[in-house]
Motif scaffolding. Structure first.
Motif, short mmCIF file in Angstrom:
data_model
loop_
_atom_site.label_atom_id
_atom_site.label_comp_id
_atom_site.label_asym_id
_atom_site.label_seq_id
_atom_site.Cartn_x
_atom_site.Cartn_y
_atom_site.Cartn_z
N TYR A 30 14.99 -14.34 -35.21
CA TYR A 30 14.20 -15.50 -35.60
C TYR A 30 13.73 -16.28 -34.37
N LYS A 31 14.64 -16.47 -33.39
CA LYS A 31 14.26 -17.22 -32.19
C LYS A 31 13.18 -16.49 -31.41
N ALA A 32 13.27 -15.17 -31.37
CA ALA A 32 12.22 -14.40 -30.69
C ALA A 32 10.87 -14.64 -31.37
N CYS A 33 10.89 -14.67 -32.70
CA CYS A 33 9.63 -14.93 -33.43
C CYS A 33 9.12 -16.33 -33.15
N ARG A 34 10.04 -17.28 -33.10
CA ARG A 34 9.63 -18.67 -32.82
C ARG A 34 8.96 -18.75 -31.46
N LEU A 35 9.51 -18.05 -30.46
CA LEU A 35 8.90 -18.05 -29.13
C LEU A 35 7.50 -17.48 -29.19
N LEU A 36 7.35 -16.37 -29.90
CA LEU A 36 6.03 -15.75 -30.04
C LEU A 36 5.06 -16.71 -30.71
N GLN A 37 5.60 -17.44 -31.69
CA GLN A 37 4.77 -18.39 -32.42
C GLN A 37 4.34 -19.53 -31.49
N THR A 38 5.33 -20.06 -30.73
CA THR A 38 5.03 -21.16 -29.81
C THR A 38 3.97 -20.75 -28.80
N ALA B 217 7.75 -21.18 -40.87
CA ALA B 217 8.82 -20.91 -41.81
C ALA B 217 9.99 -21.82 -41.44
N ALA B 218 10.69 -22.34 -42.45
CA ALA B 218 11.81 -23.24 -42.17
C ALA B 218 12.86 -22.49 -41.38
N PRO B 219 13.28 -23.03 -40.22
CA PRO B 219 14.30 -22.32 -39.45
C PRO B 219 15.61 -22.30 -40.23
N VAL C 15 14.60 -13.46 -25.51
CA VAL C 15 13.43 -13.28 -24.66
C VAL C 15 13.08 -11.80 -24.55
N ARG C 16 14.11 -10.96 -24.47
CA ARG C 16 13.88 -9.51 -24.40
C ARG C 16 13.12 -9.03 -25.65
N ILE C 17 13.52 -9.52 -26.80
CA ILE C 17 12.85 -9.10 -28.05
C ILE C 17 11.44 -9.68 -28.11
N ARG C 18 11.31 -10.92 -27.67
CA ARG C 18 9.98 -11.54 -27.64
C ARG C 18 9.05 -10.67 -26.80
N ASP C 19 9.51 -10.30 -25.59
CA ASP C 19 8.67 -9.52 -24.69
C ASP C 19 8.29 -8.18 -25.32
N ALA C 20 9.27 -7.56 -25.96
CA ALA C 20 9.00 -6.26 -26.57
C ALA C 20 7.96 -6.40 -27.68
N LEU C 21 8.11 -7.45 -28.49
CA LEU C 21 7.16 -7.65 -29.60
C LEU C 21 5.77 -7.99 -29.06
N ALA C 22 5.73 -8.83 -28.01
CA ALA C 22 4.44 -9.19 -27.44
C ALA C 22 3.73 -7.95 -26.92
N GLN C 23 4.50 -7.05 -26.31
CA GLN C 23 3.90 -5.80 -25.82
C GLN C 23 3.37 -4.95 -26.96
N ARG C 24 4.12 -4.92 -28.05
CA ARG C 24 3.65 -4.13 -29.21
C ARG C 24 2.38 -4.73 -29.79
N ILE C 25 2.31 -6.07 -29.84
CA ILE C 25 1.09 -6.71 -30.35
C ILE C 25 -0.07 -6.43 -29.39
N ALA C 26 0.20 -6.67 -28.08
CA ALA C 26 -0.85 -6.46 -27.08
C ALA C 26 -1.33 -5.00 -27.11
N SER D 292 9.77 -8.28 -41.31
CA SER D 292 10.52 -9.51 -41.58
C SER D 292 11.57 -9.73 -40.49
N VAL D 293 12.08 -10.96 -40.41
CA VAL D 293 13.13 -11.27 -39.44
C VAL D 293 14.33 -10.35 -39.66
N ARG D 294 14.64 -10.08 -40.93
CA ARG D 294 15.75 -9.18 -41.26
C ARG D 294 15.50 -7.77 -40.69
N GLN D 295 14.27 -7.27 -40.90
CA GLN D 295 13.93 -5.94 -40.38
C GLN D 295 13.97 -5.89 -38.85
#
Lengths: 475, 475
Positions: B54-62, B87-89, B15-26, B38-41
């Motif tokens: 990957y889970k952070a990305c899935r949350l952003l996607q959802t 993307a296949a989990p 969730v922490r990573i999701r929030d950080a990424l959402a802020q960067r997008i916003a 990429s998920v690796r990066q």
């Protein structure tokens, strides 16, 4: 009345075009991602107005045959999910937008009050143990004085699940535990939860032709691609089923193999065993709706498919309250934990549990001796009504297979009889039935009707069928 | 217990990573249709393993922030719908696939039996008129002997709708008719039906931060993009609301403006009027959940937004059974026919009507003098429990605004208190509460908790809060 008539007329037109186009796509005239002729061109080809052609395209889109690209047109779907956006409908109202294809045609017809009620596949309330039930209710409230103040758990009352697991273990599988069960508010909610839990839009599923109309409406609203499996007096064509599973990899097969609604047919034991093997092999969940199991007239039906399932590819829906206390709305869903666990979560989101009051009342009646006696009497009463209906139907020249259980007769009318005109005039003369097309996810079965003999009493069944036969002669 | 702890730990990370990424997008770091690292990066950037990234990305996607292209990666969403494919989990199980994000975290916590129950926002069954209700039940069954054998209509019992329309007309709008109402099985089903009827995946909606956790789970499962509207003791920031409506054109705003769950705040009258104007202007449906209206302690709350709606942009949910007979699960949905008509169809598909038994029992209690007396007594009892809870909480140093109604206290804990650790230890010591993060659709509110004072009795409230304060000191 007018809107129903108009709706049926118009539906006939665009469903015909939808069917024709679906056949052309299935026949390979266009391939995945080929562009379809424009709505204008289709209207010209089929000699209808553009709105009708547009509606046919919308139906194809809802069923997953085609997808729309904005400002471009319609394209044939591939196996991968396609973009969800739709070309703006020419008649889009401003304001509140409703998502998906939200329609329940059966609900439209059954909402009309009539004297001769042959459209509702419900038991005549006069055949139900109403007074006894009221006594049970009072006793239940003495037993659980805080019942009305208590929430149920999402999965359902433990005591009820324990009792049902015991009963099902005795009947069909000795390994059932209460944790393998979920209680829902009727079988319809169970189908809806399954659809929402395991399906995404444009997934392929198998569905019987004809089938339970509410299931069609639920799956259509989910936006899945429905593939028909014909059901006949001797069951399915298993070669057809396997070919569909191999080619389309459907997510599930919604089936009602015992005293099937609307036909009354029963799938034989050998097919049941084979279907479970196919389900495992192709990883296709069998959703076995078993609402009429106890409503047999001669001998009990074969065991459910669920009885042969060892790998968890059958989810079993047993609507227990239908013929004892339909007002309570109690259905048991049984299956492997891989299916039940996500369904419990879906149920917790949908309504957080079927009301406990209903579960406790049902539980105490379920365990009673009266319940068994009631079901036996009910079988006899329904069989008599079926016999009367068949006797009177002889005058029509229509064809059917005598159902050995269930609540309905599925009739093939004379070729030249316009079923929609028959319904229109019947409703005018206070009689309702279900036109076959409503039970057909592919707009076929136009020369069929479903008559339920369970709701009207003996004299109403007799008079009603006479009236129906007379109407049929005049149109 | 272990799976809950593990789940909370892991959730905190992604969730922490999701929030950080959402802020960067916003913040505009990436624009619509730009490719994300990429998920690796991402895993390298945030120093976590790839599954967590990957889970952070899935949350952003959802939540609709990003979409996936197969074999390519994640891209920032635009305003138009994006392809649904993911993307296949890396950990996708073989076999049965569950669609969407099916999760109900509140359900996970509340399912654990504890002695000090502060997580359920439910009325203590001992405060409910159980014995009186049982009498009403028996009377109802004498009045309607065939009740148990009768299906309800999808829209709900006419007699009950008539009575509720009369009551609502007197309270808030004099133009309400029974046809403007739909009866659902609890408010949660109403929210679910609204979500399915009016929303498509990736639609934008407004939702309060914090809010009712079941609503978050429902909207998340529907795959919509949630935009937060902060709620404060003095209501919303209307400039924020209007900017969100103007820029994102949300389909609806799910709100609970009266004794708000979880905070207890109430939106003032002037804002209510203005919100209805904004809703009309931006064609954004206001879904007003009004479950706690009668649970006020000093003076009655301002009229609902629904009272000011003339153009049909408010749908009003009133869960009437919550504080008299929660076991019955009766909610009334009121609105313009453009909203009610499709909701009735959705209800007919979902379960074909709330059981009639429950509606009739509730109706007869609703009309009784005892109902009014009961509600008055209940207010006093809840106020006493609130006072005890506040008194004991003084020892903690936490902060809150005294709620003037409703069932909950929303507490800001000390900065350095790890709420997840507090919950873990509390559950071990047989006490449960709701961590604020569960009520926050954006993973915030990490330093908040919700305590309900409605379920535990006075002495359990006192002892429980002392225990909680003691636990907080040790971790």
């Amino acid at each position: 009345m007018e809107s129903l008539e108009d709706g049926l007329e118009e539906r006939r037109r665009y469903v015909r075009i939808r069917d024709a186009l679906a056949q052309r796509i299935a026949g390979g005239e266009w391939r995945a991602h080929d562009k379809l002729p424009s709505v204008r061109q289709l209207a010209a080809q089929y000699e209808v107005n553009r709105l009708t052609a547009y509606k046919a395209c919308r139906l194809l889109q809802t069923d997953g045959w085609i997808y729309a690209k904005e400002k471009s047109g319609y394209y044939v779907s591939g196996d991968e999910p396609a973009p969800e956006s739709a070309a703006a409908p020419p008649d889009a109202p401003e304001g509140l937008r409703v998502s998906g294809r939200l329609r329940n045609e059966m609900f439209d017809i059954q909402g009309i009050p009539v004297a001769y009620q042959f459209s509702q596949a419900l038991i005549d309330p006069n055949l139900l143990p109403n007074l006894y039930m009221s006594e049970y209710v009072k006793r239940v409230f003495d037993l659980y004085p805080k019942l009305i103040g208590t929430y149920a758990t999402a999965q359902g009352d433990e005591e009820l699940r324990e009792a049902l697991a015991g009963r099902m273990s005795a009947d069909m599988r000795d390994d059932l535990r209460r944790d393998d069960l979920l209680i829902t508010t009727g079988a319809q909610q169970a189908i809806d939860l399954i659809s929402r839990t395991f399906l995404r839009s444009r997934d392929a599923i198998l569905i019987e032709r004809p089938t339970y109309s509410a299931a069609i409406a639920i799956f259509r609203h989910q936006g899945v691609r429905m593939l028909p499996v014909d059901i006949r007096p001797d069951g399915y064509d298993l070669a057809q089923v396997e070919a569909l599973m191999r080619v389309h990899r459907p997510r599930l097969f919604y089936m009602n193999p015992t005293f099937h609604n609307p036909t009354g047919y029963t799938v034989p034991t050998a097919q049941r065993k084979r279907l479970v093997e196919l389900a495992e092999r192709y990883r296709c969940l069998l959703v076995e709706d078993d609402a009429f199991r106890e409503m047999y007239f001669e001998e009990p039906p074969p065991p459910p498919l669920f009885a042969y399932d060892t790998e968890g590819w059958v989810v079993y829906l047993r609507s227990y309250s239908k013929y004892v206390a339909p007002g309570l709305r109690i259905c048991a869903v049984a299956g492997h934990r891989t299916a039940i666990a996500p369904l419990v979560t879906a149920k917790s989101l949908a309504d957080n549990g079927t009301p406990l009051v209903n579960q406790k009342i049902f539980l105490h009646y379920l365990l009673s001796e009266r319940m068994r006696q009631h079901v036996e009497k009910l079988r006899t009463a329904l069989q008599i009504r079926r016999d009367i209906m068949e006797e009177e139907l002889c005058a029509t020249g229509w064809q059917w297979t005598t159902p050995r259980g269930g609540l309905n007769l599925w009739l093939r009318t004379n070729e030249d009889l316009e079923v929609e005109a028959l319904l229109r005039e019947s409703l005018r003369q206070s009689l309702s039935f279900v036109p076959g097309a409503i039970c057909d996810p592919f707009g076929g079965s136009a020369s069929h009707i479903r008559l339920s003999y369970a709701f009207a009493n003996e004299s109403l069944v007799r008079e009603g069928v006479r009236r129906l036969a007379a109407i049929a002669r005049t149109i």
